[in-house]
Motif scaffolding. Structure first.
Motif, PDB file in Angstrom:
ATOM      1  N   ALA A   4       0.837  -1.201   0.000  1.00 31.72           N
ATOM      2  CA  ALA A   4       0.000   0.000   0.000  1.00 31.72           C
ATOM      3  C   ALA A   4       0.875   1.256   0.000  1.00 31.72           C
ATOM      4  CB  ALA A   4      -0.929  -0.006   1.204  1.00 31.72           C
ATOM      5  N   ASN A   5       1.981   1.226   0.739  1.00 33.53           N
ATOM      6  CA  ASN A   5       2.890   2.368   0.759  1.00 33.53           C
ATOM      7  C   ASN A   5       3.551   2.563  -0.599  1.00 33.53           C
ATOM      8  OD1 ASN A   5       2.352   2.967   3.409  1.00 33.53           O
ATOM      9  ND2 ASN A   5       4.119   1.875   4.208  1.00 33.53           N
ATOM     10  N   LEU A   6       3.928   1.454  -1.247  1.00 33.68           N
ATOM     11  CA  LEU A   6       4.528   1.558  -2.577  1.00 33.68           C
ATOM     12  C   LEU A   6       3.546   2.153  -3.570  1.00 33.68           C
ATOM     13  CD1 LEU A   6       6.490  -1.793  -2.949  1.00 33.68           C
ATOM     14  CD2 LEU A   6       7.432   0.502  -2.849  1.00 33.68           C
ATOM     15  N   CYS A   7       2.293   1.738  -3.468  1.00 37.74           N
ATOM     16  CA  CYS A   7       1.260   2.257  -4.365  1.00 37.74           C
ATOM     17  C   CYS A   7       1.061   3.760  -4.124  1.00 37.74           C
ATOM     18  CB  CYS A   7      -0.036   1.480  -4.148  1.00 37.74           C
ATOM     19  SG  CYS A   7      -1.193   1.631  -5.499  1.00 37.74           S
ATOM     20  N   LEU A   8       1.062   4.154  -2.871  1.00 36.42           N
ATOM     21  CA  LEU A   8       0.907   5.570  -2.530  1.00 36.42           C
ATOM     22  C   LEU A   8       2.084   6.387  -3.046  1.00 36.42           C
ATOM     23  CD1 LEU A   8      -0.628   7.815  -1.046  1.00 36.42           C
ATOM     24  CD2 LEU A   8       0.661   7.196   1.000  1.00 36.42           C
ATOM     25  N   GLN A   9       3.297   5.864  -2.863  1.00 31.76           N
ATOM     26  CA  GLN A   9       4.480   6.569  -3.347  1.00 31.76           C
ATOM     27  C   GLN A   9       4.459   6.675  -4.864  1.00 31.76           C
ATOM     28  OE1 GLN A   9       7.816   4.494  -1.697  1.00 31.76           O
ATOM     29  NE2 GLN A   9       7.605   5.451   0.304  1.00 31.76           N
ATOM     30  N   SER A  10       4.021   5.609  -5.539  1.00 34.92           N
ATOM     31  CA  SER A  10       3.920   5.649  -6.997  1.00 34.92           C
ATOM     32  C   SER A  10       2.940   6.729  -7.434  1.00 34.92           C
ATOM     33  CB  SER A  10       3.467   4.296  -7.541  1.00 34.92           C
ATOM     34  OG  SER A  10       4.423   3.312  -7.272  1.00 34.92           O
ATOM     35  N   SER A  11       1.835   6.833  -6.719  1.00 38.16           N
ATOM     36  CA  SER A  11       0.840   7.857  -7.054  1.00 38.16           C
ATOM     37  C   SER A  11       1.423   9.254  -6.917  1.00 38.16           C
ATOM     38  CB  SER A  11      -0.383   7.729  -6.139  1.00 38.16           C
ATOM     39  OG  SER A  11      -1.027   6.518  -6.358  1.00 38.16           O
ATOM     40  N   LEU A  12       2.190   9.475  -5.865  1.00 38.76           N
ATOM     41  CA  LEU A  12       2.803  10.790  -5.655  1.00 38.76           C
ATOM     42  C   LEU A  12       3.777  11.119  -6.778  1.00 38.76           C
ATOM     43  CD1 LEU A  12       3.467  10.651  -1.807  1.00 38.76           C
ATOM     44  CD2 LEU A  12       1.758  12.018  -2.997  1.00 38.76           C
ATOM     45  N   VAL A  13       4.589  10.144  -7.178  1.00 38.19           N
ATOM     46  CA  VAL A  13       5.563  10.379  -8.245  1.00 38.19           C
ATOM     47  C   VAL A  13       4.841  10.636  -9.566  1.00 38.19           C
ATOM     48  CG1 VAL A  13       7.421   9.320  -9.593  1.00 38.19           C
ATOM     49  CG2 VAL A  13       7.387   9.059  -7.114  1.00 38.19           C
ATOM     50  N   ASP A  15       1.761  11.781 -10.042  1.00 36.74           N
ATOM     51  CA  ASP A  15       1.111  13.096  -9.998  1.00 36.74           C
ATOM     52  C   ASP A  15       2.120  14.224 -10.211  1.00 36.74           C
ATOM     53  OD1 ASP A  15      -1.307  11.866  -9.566  1.00 36.74           O
ATOM     54  OD2 ASP A  15      -1.286  12.195  -7.389  1.00 36.74           O
ATOM     55  N   THR A  16       3.311  14.068  -9.645  1.00 39.64           N
ATOM     56  CA  THR A  16       4.349  15.088  -9.801  1.00 39.64           C
ATOM     57  C   THR A  16       4.842  15.145 -11.244  1.00 39.64           C
ATOM     58  OG1 THR A  16       5.057  14.750  -7.517  1.00 39.64           O
ATOM     59  CG2 THR A  16       6.601  15.868  -8.966  1.00 39.64           C
ATOM     60  N   LEU A  17       5.062  13.968 -11.850  1.00 42.58           N
ATOM     61  CA  LEU A  17       5.600  13.935 -13.210  1.00 42.58           C
ATOM     62  C   LEU A  17       4.590  14.400 -14.257  1.00 42.58           C
ATOM     63  CD1 LEU A  17       7.766  10.685 -13.263  1.00 42.58           C
ATOM     64  CD2 LEU A  17       8.529  13.058 -13.160  1.00 42.58           C
ATOM     65  N   LYS A  18       3.297  14.301 -13.965  1.00 41.33           N
ATOM     66  CA  LYS A  18       2.286  14.754 -14.920  1.00 41.33           C
ATOM     67  C   LYS A  18       2.348  16.263 -15.136  1.00 41.33           C
ATOM     68  CE  LYS A  18      -1.106  11.091 -14.531  1.00 41.33           C
ATOM     69  NZ  LYS A  18      -2.448  10.695 -14.098  1.00 41.33           N
ATOM     70  N   GLU A  19       2.852  16.985 -14.141  1.00 43.14           N
ATOM     71  CA  GLU A  19       2.929  18.439 -14.219  1.00 43.14           C
ATOM     72  C   GLU A  19       4.240  18.922 -14.837  1.00 43.14           C
ATOM     73  OE1 GLU A  19       2.334  19.758 -10.236  1.00 43.14           O
ATOM     74  OE2 GLU A  19       0.366  18.838 -10.075  1.00 43.14           O
ATOM     75  N   VAL A  20       5.134  17.995 -15.164  1.00 41.81           N
ATOM     76  CA  VAL A  20       6.461  18.349 -15.663  1.00 41.81           C
ATOM     77  C   VAL A  20       6.477  18.244 -17.193  1.00 41.81           C
ATOM     78  CG1 VAL A  20       8.895  17.626 -15.620  1.00 41.81           C
ATOM     79  CG2 VAL A  20       7.530  17.520 -13.544  1.00 41.81           C
ATOM     80  N   ASP A  21       7.344  19.017 -17.825  1.00 42.16           N
ATOM     81  CA  ASP A  21       7.520  18.962 -19.279  1.00 42.16           C
ATOM     82  C   ASP A  21       7.882  17.527 -19.699  1.00 42.16           C
ATOM     83  OD1 ASP A  21       7.997  19.634 -21.966  1.00 42.16           O
ATOM     84  OD2 ASP A  21      10.109  20.137 -21.537  1.00 42.16           O
ATOM     85  N   PRO A  22       7.159  16.933 -20.655  1.00 47.16           N
ATOM     86  CA  PRO A  22       7.403  15.545 -21.062  1.00 47.16           C
ATOM     87  C   PRO A  22       8.808  15.286 -21.620  1.00 47.16           C
ATOM     88  CG  PRO A  22       5.328  16.320 -21.972  1.00 47.16           C
ATOM     89  CD  PRO A  22       6.003  17.502 -21.348  1.00 47.16           C
ATOM     90  N   ASN A  23       9.484  16.317 -22.122  1.00 46.67           N
ATOM     91  CA  ASN A  23      10.829  16.132 -22.683  1.00 46.67           C
ATOM     92  C   ASN A  23      11.934  16.309 -21.641  1.00 46.67           C
ATOM     93  OD1 ASN A  23       9.889  15.585 -25.307  1.00 46.67           O
ATOM     94  ND2 ASN A  23       9.567  17.775 -25.637  1.00 46.67           N
ATOM     95  N   ARG A  24      11.558  16.587 -20.415  1.00 46.36           N
ATOM     96  CA  ARG A  24      12.539  16.797 -19.358  1.00 46.36           C
ATOM     97  C   ARG A  24      13.221  15.480 -18.998  1.00 46.36           C
ATOM     98  NH1 ARG A  24      11.318  19.710 -13.554  1.00 46.36           N
ATOM     99  NH2 ARG A  24      13.377  19.356 -12.682  1.00 46.36           N
TER     100      ARG A  24
END
Length: 109
Positions: A4-13, A15-24
């Motif tokens: 469950a913690n791994l799933c939560l951490q994956s969700s956080l990562v 969500d963070t990467l969705k807001e970042v430039d895809p070519n970064r």
């Protein structure tokens, strides 16, 4: 670490990467090796991993419930009791005169 913690951490990562430039550039650990990739390459793999973790968690939870039921049935079938379990499950014994004794040594009528 808990699934469950791994799933939560994956969700956080994710969500963070969705807001970042895809070519970064981003870095990902693959088989103990740090690999340089772009966000658009890593994001689908992370989402797939999160989905697989969710499926595994559901499967393990259902297996645990089945095994718990099997264990309870086995204990009932062979009348297996744990130490101190009988004391907790027995109702308070009646004393003379029909009064029940409470757990604190107080007579209750």
């Amino acid at each position: 670490m808990c699934l469950a913690n791994l799933c939560l951490q994956s969700s956080l990562v994710i969500d963070t990467l969705k807001e970042v430039d895809p070519n970064r550039k981003c870095y990902r650990m693959v088989g103990g090796i740090l690999v340089e990739r772009t966000v658009k390459e890593v994001l689908p793999a992370l989402e797939n991993n999160k989905e697989q973790l969710g499926k595994i968690t559901e499967s393990l939870n259902s297996q645990m419930q089945v095994k718990g039921r099997e264990l309870n049935e086995y204990r009932e079938k062979y009348n297996i009791r744990l130490m101190g379990e009988e004391d907790q499950k027995q109702a308070p014994k009646e004393t003379e005169g029909g009064a029940k004794t409470g757990g604190a040594g107080v007579l209750v009528s």
